[in-house]
Design an enzyme around this catalytic site. Sequence first.
Site, PDB file in Angstrom:
ATOM      1  N   ARG A  97      23.817  -2.307  -4.187  1.00 51.09           N
ATOM      2  CA  ARG A  97      24.891  -2.151  -5.190  1.00 51.09           C
ATOM      3  C   ARG A  97      24.315  -1.389  -6.388  1.00 51.09           C
ATOM      4  O   ARG A  97      23.307  -1.793  -6.959  1.00 51.09           O
ATOM      5  CB  ARG A  97      25.441  -3.513  -5.647  1.00 51.09           C
ATOM      6  CG  ARG A  97      26.177  -4.244  -4.544  1.00 51.09           C
ATOM      7  CD  ARG A  97      27.063  -5.345  -5.078  1.00 51.09           C
ATOM      8  NE  ARG A  97      28.307  -4.828  -5.635  1.00 51.09           N
ATOM      9  CZ  ARG A  97      29.168  -5.574  -6.334  1.00 51.09           C
ATOM     10  NH1 ARG A  97      28.885  -6.845  -6.592  1.00 51.09           N
ATOM     11  NH2 ARG A  97      30.292  -5.071  -6.774  1.00 51.09           N
ATOM     12  N   GLN A 204      38.253 -11.983  -7.931  1.00 49.41           N
ATOM     13  CA  GLN A 204      37.172 -12.856  -8.432  1.00 49.41           C
ATOM     14  C   GLN A 204      37.678 -13.817  -9.507  1.00 49.41           C
ATOM     15  O   GLN A 204      37.160 -14.919  -9.652  1.00 49.41           O
ATOM     16  CB  GLN A 204      36.017 -12.010  -9.010  1.00 49.41           C
ATOM     17  CG  GLN A 204      35.187 -11.279  -7.988  1.00 49.41           C
ATOM     18  CD  GLN A 204      35.692  -9.881  -7.727  1.00 49.41           C
ATOM     19  OE1 GLN A 204      36.879  -9.603  -7.855  1.00 49.41           O
ATOM     20  NE2 GLN A 204      34.796  -8.985  -7.354  1.00 49.41           N
ATOM     21  N   ASP A 245      28.086  -5.519 -16.243  1.00 44.71           N
ATOM     22  CA  ASP A 245      27.057  -5.160 -15.257  1.00 44.71           C
ATOM     23  C   ASP A 245      25.986  -4.251 -15.837  1.00 44.71           C
ATOM     24  O   ASP A 245      24.878  -4.184 -15.319  1.00 44.71           O
ATOM     25  CB  ASP A 245      27.702  -4.492 -14.052  1.00 44.71           C
ATOM     26  CG  ASP A 245      28.486  -5.530 -13.272  1.00 44.71           C
ATOM     27  OD1 ASP A 245      29.631  -5.825 -13.669  1.00 44.71           O
ATOM     28  OD2 ASP A 245      27.935  -6.085 -12.307  1.00 44.71           O
ATOM     29  N   ASN A 255      31.969  -2.905 -16.552  1.00 42.52           N
ATOM     30  CA  ASN A 255      32.312  -4.235 -16.012  1.00 42.52           C
ATOM     31  C   ASN A 255      33.408  -4.040 -14.972  1.00 42.52           C
ATOM     32  O   ASN A 255      33.888  -2.929 -14.746  1.00 42.52           O
ATOM     33  CB  ASN A 255      32.742  -5.192 -17.127  1.00 42.52           C
ATOM     34  CG  ASN A 255      32.797  -6.640 -16.628  1.00 42.52           C
ATOM     35  OD1 ASN A 255      31.879  -7.098 -15.940  1.00 42.52           O
ATOM     36  ND2 ASN A 255      33.856  -7.357 -16.925  1.00 42.52           N
TER      37      ASN A 255
END
Length: 354
Positions: A97, A204, A245, A255
């Site tokens: 990722r 999420q 992130d 993000n």
Amino acid sequence: MTETNSYKPVVQTLSWSDGILTIIDQTRLPVEVVYEEQESIEQVWDSIKKLKVRGAPAIGIAGAYGLLYAVKDKQDLDTEEFLKILKQQAEYLEASRPTAVNLSWALKRMVSKADSLASLSAGKLYMELEKEAIAIHDEDRVLCRGMGESGMPLIKDGIGVLTHCNAGSLATSELGTATAPMYLAHAAGLKFKVYADETRPLLQGARLTAWELQQSGLDVTLITDNMAAFMMSKGFIDLAITGTDRVAANGDTANKIGTMGVAILAKYFNIPLYIACPSSTFDMNTPSGDEIVIEERSAEEVTFFGERRTGPEGIQVRNPAFDVTPHELITGFITENGIVRPPFKENLAKIFAK
Ligand code: MRU
């Protein structure tokens, strides 16, 4: 009233015992709580890619433990060969990722630890690396608590707090980043409401944030992403807190996709937006958000809702997993060392120069 410093959330996202990494499989929440032992570095790669383990700090921790699998059976090699394999496998894991800086940060930390101990035998080096991965995990607990303490004064009795995606326990070792002030405020007896955006396409917010806050007894209400403007316009939201992130040196913040929309709305309605993150999420080597690599995920995440097709076959799809909120829209960063306020470029430069 619960003591805030003994407060623990109900989930254990990752654990390491007898050389085995166990994760909670987040793709199965909230329907099933299933823990999955990881058996190889390939499995860890796959678990990160498929979001069985996800959230920036959690993938950093998983990456550090995952790297140990690559060299566990290489302890008889000479150190040079051991280090070569370690570095190749760190690159392999990092590619799972691209957006969250924590994964590359944790892997680089493991590799530089190994480099600094290159005079040891491979067997001893493995033991030191295991200690380093455990330290990364343990430090994250402390960082989450620090963010909780820094952000808790923002939460007042009676307010409504909006959050997007999951920057909770499930995304970290323990208290989460965005949720840490909420958990501590709840433990201190404050009464406030949390609104969780469902967070399309992978939900999420609905599957993870709503679930973990509910499990811990917080007052949480689930809304779809397109309800945020309405809820703000009606005065339900007083504060927005999300995770991130990667934060560039000027404060631009990557993000979960949809965060920029929340930020624009918050600005319009004059609602403060805070981003909670540990110092390791600031990437001072990336000058601005323009240089942050945004992960693009598969079309099926958009054309299917679970098993059910919701978009026509053959339709063109875009699926960027993150967006970048311009720093002008951010009120402050909640870190383990307090709140960083604008001007971010100057203030971050000062902090990281120390
Ligand atoms: O794709 P995900 O679920 O890994 O995205 C996670 C987020 O965007 C979180 O907000 C971010 O990683 C911060 S986690 C403390």
